[in-house]
Scaffold this active site. Structure first.
Site, PDB file in Angstrom:
ATOM      1  N   ARG A   1       0.865  -1.173   0.000  1.00  0.00           N
ATOM      2  CA  ARG A   1       0.000   0.000   0.000  1.00  0.00           C
ATOM      3  C   ARG A   1       0.898   1.217   0.000  1.00  0.00           C
ATOM      4  O   ARG A   1       1.831   1.299   0.779  1.00  0.00           O
ATOM      5  CB  ARG A   1      -0.888   0.001   1.237  1.00  0.00           C
ATOM      6  CG  ARG A   1      -1.765   1.234   1.355  1.00  0.00           C
ATOM      7  CD  ARG A   1      -2.574   1.176   2.629  1.00  0.00           C
ATOM      8  NE  ARG A   1      -3.684   0.248   2.517  1.00  0.00           N
ATOM      9  CZ  ARG A   1      -4.848   0.541   1.923  1.00  0.00           C
ATOM     10  NH1 ARG A   1      -5.033   1.717   1.386  1.00  0.00           N
ATOM     11  NH2 ARG A   1      -5.817  -0.332   1.852  1.00  0.00           N
TER      12      ARG A   1
ATOM     13  N   GLY B   1      -1.929   4.427  -4.003  1.00  0.00           N
ATOM     14  CA  GLY B   1      -2.772   3.300  -4.378  1.00  0.00           C
ATOM     15  C   GLY B   1      -2.324   2.034  -3.697  1.00  0.00           C
ATOM     16  O   GLY B   1      -1.559   2.058  -2.738  1.00  0.00           O
ATOM     17  N   THR B   2      -2.817   0.925  -4.231  1.00  0.00           N
ATOM     18  CA  THR B   2      -2.487  -0.361  -3.620  1.00  0.00           C
ATOM     19  C   THR B   2      -1.797  -1.254  -4.649  1.00  0.00           C
ATOM     20  O   THR B   2      -1.905  -1.042  -5.847  1.00  0.00           O
ATOM     21  CB  THR B   2      -3.764  -1.082  -3.141  1.00  0.00           C
ATOM     22  OG1 THR B   2      -4.695  -1.082  -4.226  1.00  0.00           O
ATOM     23  CG2 THR B   2      -4.375  -0.432  -1.939  1.00  0.00           C
TER      24      THR B   2
ATOM     25  N   LYS C   1      -0.194  -2.739  -9.663  1.00  0.00           N
ATOM     26  CA  LYS C   1      -0.277  -1.472  -8.929  1.00  0.00           C
ATOM     27  C   LYS C   1      -1.452  -0.686  -9.484  1.00  0.00           C
ATOM     28  O   LYS C   1      -1.547  -0.463 -10.690  1.00  0.00           O
ATOM     29  CB  LYS C   1       1.029  -0.697  -9.116  1.00  0.00           C
ATOM     30  CG  LYS C   1       1.052   0.643  -8.408  1.00  0.00           C
ATOM     31  CD  LYS C   1       2.447   1.218  -8.403  1.00  0.00           C
ATOM     32  CE  LYS C   1       2.479   2.595  -7.785  1.00  0.00           C
ATOM     33  NZ  LYS C   1       3.830   3.110  -7.646  1.00  0.00           N
TER      34      LYS C   1
ATOM     35  N   ASP D   1      12.836   8.760  -5.817  1.00  0.00           N
ATOM     36  CA  ASP D   1      12.319   8.234  -4.550  1.00  0.00           C
ATOM     37  C   ASP D   1      13.032   6.929  -4.180  1.00  0.00           C
ATOM     38  O   ASP D   1      12.392   5.933  -3.841  1.00  0.00           O
ATOM     39  CB  ASP D   1      10.798   8.027  -4.623  1.00  0.00           C
ATOM     40  CG  ASP D   1      10.160   7.911  -3.243  1.00  0.00           C
ATOM     41  OD1 ASP D   1      10.830   8.246  -2.242  1.00  0.00           O
ATOM     42  OD2 ASP D   1       8.990   7.473  -3.157  1.00  0.00           O
TER      43      ASP D   1
HETATM   44  N1  LIG Z   1       6.686  -5.747  -8.622  1.00  0.00           N
HETATM   45  C1  LIG Z   1       6.457  -5.899  -7.319  1.00  0.00           C
HETATM   46  N2  LIG Z   1       6.639  -7.107  -6.739  1.00  0.00           N
HETATM   47  C2  LIG Z   1       6.390  -7.270  -5.419  1.00  0.00           C
HETATM   48  N3  LIG Z   1       5.972  -6.271  -4.587  1.00  0.00           N
HETATM   49  C3  LIG Z   1       5.776  -5.056  -5.119  1.00  0.00           C
HETATM   50  C4  LIG Z   1       6.001  -4.801  -6.503  1.00  0.00           C
HETATM   51  N4  LIG Z   1       5.730  -3.500  -6.738  1.00  0.00           N
HETATM   52  C5  LIG Z   1       5.361  -2.975  -5.558  1.00  0.00           C
HETATM   53  N5  LIG Z   1       5.382  -3.893  -4.580  1.00  0.00           N
HETATM   54  C6  LIG Z   1       5.033  -3.699  -3.158  1.00  0.00           C
HETATM   55  O1  LIG Z   1       4.107  -2.630  -3.051  1.00  0.00           O
HETATM   56  C7  LIG Z   1       4.668  -1.547  -2.273  1.00  0.00           C
HETATM   57  C8  LIG Z   1       4.172  -0.233  -2.811  1.00  0.00           C
HETATM   58  O2  LIG Z   1       4.530  -0.122  -4.189  1.00  0.00           O
HETATM   59  P1  LIG Z   1       4.950   1.277  -4.794  1.00  0.00           P
HETATM   60  O3  LIG Z   1       6.087   1.809  -3.975  1.00  0.00           O
HETATM   61  O4  LIG Z   1       5.163   1.140  -6.261  1.00  0.00           O
HETATM   62  O5  LIG Z   1       3.618   2.126  -4.517  1.00  0.00           O
HETATM   63  P2  LIG Z   1       3.444   3.641  -4.076  1.00  0.00           P
HETATM   64  O6  LIG Z   1       1.970   3.881  -4.010  1.00  0.00           O
HETATM   65  O7  LIG Z   1       4.202   4.550  -4.958  1.00  0.00           O
HETATM   66  O8  LIG Z   1       4.114   3.559  -2.645  1.00  0.00           O
HETATM   67  P3  LIG Z   1       4.862   4.681  -1.771  1.00  0.00           P
HETATM   68  O9  LIG Z   1       3.894   5.772  -1.559  1.00  0.00           O
HETATM   69  O10 LIG Z   1       5.206   3.932  -0.488  1.00  0.00           O
HETATM   70  O11 LIG Z   1       6.109   5.100  -2.505  1.00  0.00           O
HETATM   71  C9  LIG Z   1       6.189  -1.763  -2.373  1.00  0.00           C
HETATM   72  O12 LIG Z   1       6.881  -1.193  -1.286  1.00  0.00           O
HETATM   73  C10 LIG Z   1       6.258  -3.279  -2.356  1.00  0.00           C
HETATM   74  O13 LIG Z   1       6.067  -3.757  -1.029  1.00  0.00           O
END
Ligand SMILES: Nc1ncnc2c1ncn2[C@@H]1O[C@H](COP(=O)(O)OP(=O)(O)OP(=O)(O)O)[C@@H](O)[C@H]1O
Length: 375
Positions: free
Chosen positions: A43, A47-48, A68, A164
């Site tokens: 999360r 988004g999730t 995502k 980031d």
């Molecule tokens: N390809 C992947 N394989 C496994 N886990 C993933 C993958 N992509 C994302 N995740 C999991 O989902 C989490 C959140 O993904 P991501 O960082 O892309 O989202 P975000 O909404 O931009 O998050 P943040 O606000 O924390 O930066 C990651 O920290 C990881 O735990």
């Protein structure tokens, strides 16, 4: 919710939907597919991320993917899709499919990015060692740091800045040692002489020029993040933990010494925040680095001291990082012992540079590749 198995894929009933426009990033073909969500794996702020499988015929399942979901049609997030569509590198998470879908829960359209799924984030891996009161083996730190730098060599070669870098945006497979940078939600292609917002990047990993409010920064802000991540693998916690945005600079000054006035001025002439110009420690910064990161050995300290420097231009570039002697062990011995295993296995291929990488590396390629002993 009941669970069934199909082609070995565990599926939960009730978490499935039809997506009409699933585009393959490889072939560019768009088709209708059934999406089965399996479990939530992440999360974020926007988004999730769910683990999910895709099928056209309910017989052959593709996946697992990490999907995502982010609200569609925001300029900010469509950059993530654009960058992931072109990125093709062993150390960058691969986008395989993408589609938009109207969520019945809130009646909003979400962009879905179906990426290859890796088992862990580097944050989880670091925490696991901390919980067990163990140090991450130096070979693992070399392996992971090298692969982040190699991913950056490629990204920065495209002109893309991740913006980031932090352990939770780095995915790893501890069984194979493979690492991939993920989360391109903040990434941007930086254009020469065009300002970019400085309020970017998670606090503990923000380069000093960002803290000061610089808007003409370069991809070297990611290199700072890389140094912070390497330091965190070494000591098991974020190395600069400022309790407020401006106090972040104080934490940096505790290790590096006070920032130079010229650096502040050229980063942001309008900066009027605290300067932390009085030394916050006695002795040299070399001694501080040795105290903090002693067990990384002289090579590890040398590398960190060349990455964690105020002046962005003075920070090592990705190719100089890859050529650093800290990584000689990876060139000399191509095995490592994965966590929880008793037999060493072969390292992932770290030197299979493509033409694009070779072009950026220039004469550094020969310094980075292992020299084969003649038989
Ligand atoms: N390809 C992947 N394989 C496994 N886990 C993933 C993958 N992509 C994302 N995740 C999991 O989902 C989490 C959140 O993904 P991501 O960082 O892309 O989202 P975000 O909404 O931009 O998050 P943040 O606000 O924390 O930066 C990651 O920290 C990881 O735990």
């Amino acid at each position: 919710m009941s669970t069934e198995e199909q082609n070995g894929v565990p599926l939960q009933r009730g978490s499935e939907f039809i997506a009409d426009d699933v585009t393959s990033n490889k072939s560019n073909n768009t088709r209708r597919m059934l999406v089965k969500e399996y479990r939530k794996i992440g999360r974020g702020a926007f988004g999730t991320v769910v683990q999910a499988y895709l099928t056209q015929d309910k017989k052959n399942w593709l996946g697992p993917f990490a999907i995502k979901k982010v609200p569609a049609h925001t300029e900010y997030k469509s950059r993530e899709l654009q960058i992931l569509r072109i990125a093709d590198h062993p150390n960058i998470v691969k986008l395989q499919y993408f589609f938009t879908h109207l969520s019945p829960q809130d009646n909003k359209v979400y962009q879905h990015l179906a990426m290859e799924c890796l088992p862990e984030t580097l944050q989880i891996e670091i925490n696991r060692y901390v919980t067990n009161k163990l140090e991450m083996p130096l070979k693992h730190i070399r392996l992971y740091t090298y692969q982040i730098a190699r991913g950056m060599l490629y990204l920065h070669g495209l002109g893309v800045c991740h913006r980031d870098i932090k352990p939770s945006n780095v995915l790893v497979d501890p069984e194979t040692g493979v690492l991939k940078i993920c989360d391109f939600g903040s990434a941007k292609k930086l254009e020469h002489n065009q300002p970019s917002i400085s309020y970017i990047c998670s606090r503990f990993y923000r380069a000093p020029e960002l803290i000061i409010g610089c808007t003409q920064y370069t991809t070297q802000i990611d290199i700072w993040g890389l140094g912070c991540v390497m330091g965190e693998m070494l000591i098991g916690k974020a190395i600069f933990q400022g309790q407020e945005p401006l106090l972040q600079l104080r934490e940096i000054a505790k290790l590096l010494g006070p920032p130079d006035k010229r650096f502040i001025f050229f980063s942001n002439p309008a900066y009027d925040g605290p300067l932390f110009s009085k030394p916050l420690f006695s002795g040299s910064s070399q001694q501080r680095f040795e105290k903090y990161f002693g067990h990384s050995g002289p090579d590890g300290i040398d590398l960190l001291m060349k990455i964690l420097v105020y002046e962005p231009q003075q920070r090592l570039s990705p190719r100089r990082i890859l050529a650093h002697q800290f990584f000689n062990e990876l060139r000399n011995d191509d095995t490592f012992l994965p966590r929880g295993f008793t037999e060493p296995i072969k390292l992932p291929n770290l030197f299979d540079f493509n033409d694009f990488e070779l072009q950026i590396l220039g004469e550094f390629a020969d310094k980075i590749k292992p020299t084969k002993v003649a038989e």
